[in-house]
Design an enzyme around this catalytic site. Structure first.
Site, PDB file in Angstrom:
ATOM      1  N   CYS A 114      -1.701   2.904  -8.424  1.00 33.26           N
ATOM      2  CA  CYS A 114      -2.262   1.940  -7.471  1.00 33.26           C
ATOM      3  C   CYS A 114      -2.181   2.457  -6.027  1.00 33.26           C
ATOM      4  CB  CYS A 114      -1.573   0.592  -7.650  1.00 33.26           C
ATOM      5  SG  CYS A 114      -2.490  -0.800  -6.976  1.00 33.26           S
ATOM      6  N   HIS A 115      -1.405   1.802  -5.156  1.00 25.21           N
ATOM      7  CA  HIS A 115      -1.246   2.252  -3.775  1.00 25.21           C
ATOM      8  C   HIS A 115      -0.164   3.328  -3.649  1.00 25.21           C
ATOM      9  CE1 HIS A 115      -3.475  -1.479  -2.921  1.00 25.21           C
ATOM     10  NE2 HIS A 115      -3.773  -0.924  -1.760  1.00 25.21           N
TER      11      HIS A 115
END
Length: 192
Positions: A114-115
């Site tokens: 994800c991030h």
């Protein structure tokens, strides 16, 4: 997968706040179920709150060891979960970024979702790599010299990346598989 990681040790990061809960719990459970021992590593020991969907409260989990207490030599694999706020905190933490950089240099599996790839960008290990992430990081990854692709899970010589919680099944399977395989001694690293 049962016991395929017996005798292996894995570190998983947990930010002081803002880590996406399932991106922490699912990979942790997957490697534990496969027999690995897991250390939850963060800036400070103690309980921290996770989030769901970046804004809703999640559960509370314990950071067992700090970045300054651990060494990359202690682990066979590293997992860096996402969560926008959590990943932003990790990329601003020099100790976390240094650990990611040094772990990458060991050629052992580094698994990020994800991030979380913000830490890879900050650690200057993206250049020449193919990876994925949450779509909003595409420009950051390209600007750092990486090739961003929109795929469920991407493996580039032991660097495992995924886009978001919807990809967790594939991500967790690859995390276990790559840690079982061990270091990728053919991974080309650049001195920085």
């Amino acid at each position: 997968m049962a016991d395929s990681l017996e005798g292996k040790s894995v570190a998983i990061f947990l930010a002081p706040m803002g880590t996406e809960e399932v991106e922490f719990t699912d990979p942790k459970e997957a490697v534990e179920d496969a027999g690995a021992s897991v250390d939850v590593v963060g800036a400070e020991t103690g309980d921290v709150e996770t989030v769901n969907g970046d804004i809703n409260p999640g559960g509370s989990y314990e950071v067992e060891r700090t970045f300054s207490e651990v060494s990359v030599e202690d682990y066979d694999g590293l997992v860096v979960p996402g969560g926008c706020v959590g990943a932003d905190q990790l990329r601003a933490d020099d100790d976390a970024v240094g650990f990611v950089h040094d772990f990458f240099e060991t050629e052992k599996p580094l698994c990020v979702i994800c991030h979380g790839p913000w830490t890879l960008v900050e650690a200057d290990v993206v250049d020449g790599r193919t990876l994925t992430s949450f779509h909003s990081l595409e420009t950051d990854i390209r600007n750092a010299g990486g090739e961003w692709v929109d795929e469920e899970v991407v493996v580039d010589e032991g660097l495992v990346t995924s886009r978001n919680p919807d990809d967790l099944d594939a991500f967790c399977d690859k995390v276990v598989e790559e840690i079982e395989e061990g270091p990728h001694e053919d991974r080309e690293t650049e001195d920085v």
